[in-house]
Design a protein around this motif. Structure first.
Motif, PDB file in Angstrom:
ATOM      1  N   LYS A  22       0.819  -1.214   0.000  1.00 21.21           N
ATOM      2  CA  LYS A  22       0.000   0.000   0.000  1.00 21.21           C
ATOM      3  C   LYS A  22       0.853   1.263   0.000  1.00 21.21           C
ATOM      4  N   GLU A  23       1.572   1.493   1.099  1.00 24.40           N
ATOM      5  CA  GLU A  23       2.298   2.755   1.256  1.00 24.40           C
ATOM      6  C   GLU A  23       3.350   2.956   0.162  1.00 24.40           C
ATOM      7  N   LYS A  24       4.160   1.938  -0.071  1.00 26.35           N
ATOM      8  CA  LYS A  24       5.216   2.095  -1.080  1.00 26.35           C
ATOM      9  C   LYS A  24       4.647   2.137  -2.490  1.00 26.35           C
ATOM     10  N   ARG A  25       3.597   1.366  -2.735  1.00 28.75           N
ATOM     11  CA  ARG A  25       2.992   1.398  -4.069  1.00 28.75           C
ATOM     12  C   ARG A  25       2.500   2.802  -4.386  1.00 28.75           C
ATOM     13  N   HIS A  26       1.834   3.442  -3.429  1.00 25.19           N
ATOM     14  CA  HIS A  26       1.366   4.819  -3.640  1.00 25.19           C
ATOM     15  C   HIS A  26       2.545   5.781  -3.816  1.00 25.19           C
ATOM     16  N   LEU A  27       3.584   5.598  -3.005  1.00 24.77           N
ATOM     17  CA  LEU A  27       4.764   6.453  -3.108  1.00 24.77           C
ATOM     18  C   LEU A  27       5.423   6.306  -4.477  1.00 24.77           C
ATOM     19  N   TYR A  28       5.629   5.065  -4.918  1.00 26.96           N
ATOM     20  CA  TYR A  28       6.296   4.844  -6.201  1.00 26.96           C
ATOM     21  C   TYR A  28       5.460   5.364  -7.363  1.00 26.96           C
ATOM     22  N   ARG A  65       8.699   3.786 -12.963  1.00 26.07           N
ATOM     23  CA  ARG A  65       8.033   3.285 -14.167  1.00 26.07           C
ATOM     24  C   ARG A  65       7.499   1.861 -14.033  1.00 26.07           C
ATOM     25  N   GLU A  66       8.165   1.065 -13.220  1.00 26.18           N
ATOM     26  CA  GLU A  66       7.759  -0.334 -13.066  1.00 26.18           C
ATOM     27  C   GLU A  66       8.014  -0.755 -11.623  1.00 26.18           C
ATOM     28  N   TYR A  67       7.000  -1.369 -11.007  1.00 22.82           N
ATOM     29  CA  TYR A  67       7.096  -1.798  -9.612  1.00 22.82           C
ATOM     30  C   TYR A  67       6.628  -3.236  -9.500  1.00 22.82           C
ATOM     31  N   TRP A  68       7.468  -4.081  -8.901  1.00 25.72           N
ATOM     32  CA  TRP A  68       7.124  -5.487  -8.703  1.00 25.72           C
ATOM     33  C   TRP A  68       6.959  -5.768  -7.215  1.00 25.72           C
ATOM     34  N   ILE A  69       5.932  -6.545  -6.880  1.00 26.72           N
ATOM     35  CA  ILE A  69       5.750  -7.062  -5.524  1.00 26.72           C
ATOM     36  C   ILE A  69       5.871  -8.584  -5.608  1.00 26.72           C
ATOM     37  N   VAL A  70       6.887  -9.112  -4.949  1.00 27.74           N
ATOM     38  CA  VAL A  70       7.186 -10.545  -4.989  1.00 27.74           C
ATOM     39  C   VAL A  70       6.673 -11.193  -3.707  1.00 27.74           C
ATOM     40  N   ASP A  71       5.851 -12.218  -3.847  1.00 23.71           N
ATOM     41  CA  ASP A  71       5.290 -12.939  -2.705  1.00 23.71           C
ATOM     42  C   ASP A  71       5.959 -14.305  -2.605  1.00 23.71           C
ATOM     43  N   VAL A  78       4.318 -12.929  -8.506  1.00 26.43           N
ATOM     44  CA  VAL A  78       4.845 -11.577  -8.681  1.00 26.43           C
ATOM     45  C   VAL A  78       3.747 -10.724  -9.307  1.00 26.43           C
ATOM     46  N   GLN A  79       3.455  -9.587  -8.678  1.00 30.49           N
ATOM     47  CA  GLN A  79       2.555  -8.593  -9.276  1.00 30.49           C
ATOM     48  C   GLN A  79       3.422  -7.504  -9.893  1.00 30.49           C
ATOM     49  N   THR A  80       3.144  -7.156 -11.150  1.00 24.18           N
ATOM     50  CA  THR A  80       3.899  -6.089 -11.799  1.00 24.18           C
ATOM     51  C   THR A  80       2.976  -4.916 -12.086  1.00 24.18           C
ATOM     52  N   TYR A  81       3.392  -3.746 -11.628  1.00 20.27           N
ATOM     53  CA  TYR A  81       2.672  -2.504 -11.858  1.00 20.27           C
ATOM     54  C   TYR A  81       3.464  -1.674 -12.877  1.00 20.27           C
ATOM     55  N   ILE A  82       2.808  -1.270 -13.958  1.00 19.79           N
ATOM     56  CA  ILE A  82       3.448  -0.490 -15.011  1.00 19.79           C
ATOM     57  C   ILE A  82       2.798   0.894 -15.033  1.00 19.79           C
ATOM     58  N   LEU A  83       3.639   1.922 -14.998  1.00 16.36           N
ATOM     59  CA  LEU A  83       3.128   3.285 -14.982  1.00 16.36           C
ATOM     60  C   LEU A  83       2.568   3.662 -16.348  1.00 16.36           C
ATOM     61  N   ASP A  84       1.359   4.202 -16.330  1.00 19.82           N
ATOM     62  CA  ASP A  84       0.693   4.668 -17.545  1.00 19.82           C
ATOM     63  C   ASP A  84       0.274   6.109 -17.276  1.00 19.82           C
ATOM     64  N   GLY A  85       1.045   7.054 -17.788  1.00 19.63           N
ATOM     65  CA  GLY A  85       0.837   8.452 -17.415  1.00 19.63           C
ATOM     66  C   GLY A  85       1.318   8.647 -15.992  1.00 19.63           C
ATOM     67  N   ASN A  86       0.399   9.015 -15.105  1.00 27.53           N
ATOM     68  CA  ASN A  86       0.794   9.171 -13.692  1.00 27.53           C
ATOM     69  C   ASN A  86       0.110   8.159 -12.784  1.00 27.53           C
ATOM     70  N   GLN A  87      -0.380   7.047 -13.385  1.00 24.22           N
ATOM     71  CA  GLN A  87      -1.037   6.000 -12.597  1.00 24.22           C
ATOM     72  C   GLN A  87      -0.539   4.626 -13.018  1.00 24.22           C
ATOM     73  N   TYR A  88      -0.533   3.710 -12.048  1.00 26.74           N
ATOM     74  CA  TYR A  88      -0.219   2.323 -12.390  1.00 26.74           C
ATOM     75  C   TYR A  88      -1.443   1.654 -13.015  1.00 26.74           C
ATOM     76  N   LYS A  89      -1.200   0.897 -14.057  1.00 25.49           N
ATOM     77  CA  LYS A  89      -2.255   0.077 -14.642  1.00 25.49           C
ATOM     78  C   LYS A  89      -2.590  -1.053 -13.672  1.00 25.49           C
ATOM     79  N   VAL A  90      -3.715  -1.713 -13.912  1.00 24.11           N
ATOM     80  CA  VAL A  90      -4.070  -2.892 -13.118  1.00 24.11           C
ATOM     81  C   VAL A  90      -2.907  -3.882 -13.224  1.00 24.11           C
TER      82      VAL A  90
END
Length: 196
Positions: free
Chosen positions: A130-136, A142-148, A154-166
């Motif tokens: 939550k906290e780091k995802r919002h911060l990043y 540009r790209e944020y991975w959360i490894v479980d 692994v969840q990968t978040y890709i920046l699209d404009g100023n928001q991460y895509k699903v």
């Protein structure tokens, strides 16, 4: 204790405060709130981090971008702000940085790395998810991975404009195409391989 983490709640903190804290303690500051990230990661965490770092490092051997494993301070100052006054200082498990001007004094990264990876542990999962995802997202990573490590996903978040895509979700049998490095695929069978 909130989210199983020690939190300094009596005031907000800056990077200037952070620099005075004992080096054997692992603290991070998000929006001025200081989180104690101790204890040190377990061996499963270290194995996953090591394999991810190896795959990125092998690919980047003769390229401009560089990969770094924790601990490396990432500082997010506001535009024109003295870095010591910033209220956001984190240490992702792995980062990839392509703009070498962000590597200040060969000690820390000032501004958004191109990619950040966090490996979940029970005591830090809430912060990472939550906290780091919002911060990043806010700071333009540009790209944020959360490894479980428990569920081997692994969840990968890709920046699209100023928001991460699903996020895309990958599992043990998958290979992840790295968005910022389109020729690189990370083999999760090796990342989650059982060594013990």
């Amino acid at each position: 204790m909130k989210h199983n983490l020690a939190v300094k709640e009596e005031e907000t903190f800056t990077y200037e405060d952070y620099l005075t804290w004992p080096e054997d303690e692992r603290w991070q500051i998000i929006n001025g709130i200081a989180y104690n990230m101790s204890p040190a990661p377990d061996l499963d965490h270290q194995t996953i981090s090591g394999e991810l770092h190896r795959q990125f490092a092998n690919y980047l051997l003769d390229k401009t971008c560089r990969v770094f494993a924790s601990p490396v301070d990432i500082i997010f100052p506001a535009s024109g702000q003295d870095i010591k006054k910033t209220k956001d200082v984190v240490q992702p498990d792995i980062i990839v940085v392509c703009d070498h001007k962000k590597l200040y004094e060969r000690k820390r990264c000032i501004g958004a790395p191109d990619l950040a990876i966090e490996i979940l542990s029970p005591s830090t999962a809430y912060i990472d998810m939550k906290e780091k995802r919002h911060l990043y997202e806010r700071e333009g990573v540009r790209e944020y991975w959360i490894v479980d490590p428990v569920h081997k996903t692994v969840q990968t978040y890709i920046l699209d404009g100023n928001q991460y895509k699903v996020p895309e979700v990958y599992s043990l049998e998958d290979k992840i195409k790295v968005s910022i490095l389109p020729e690189l695929e990370i083999d999760l069978a090796l990342v989650f391989k059982e060594y013990f």
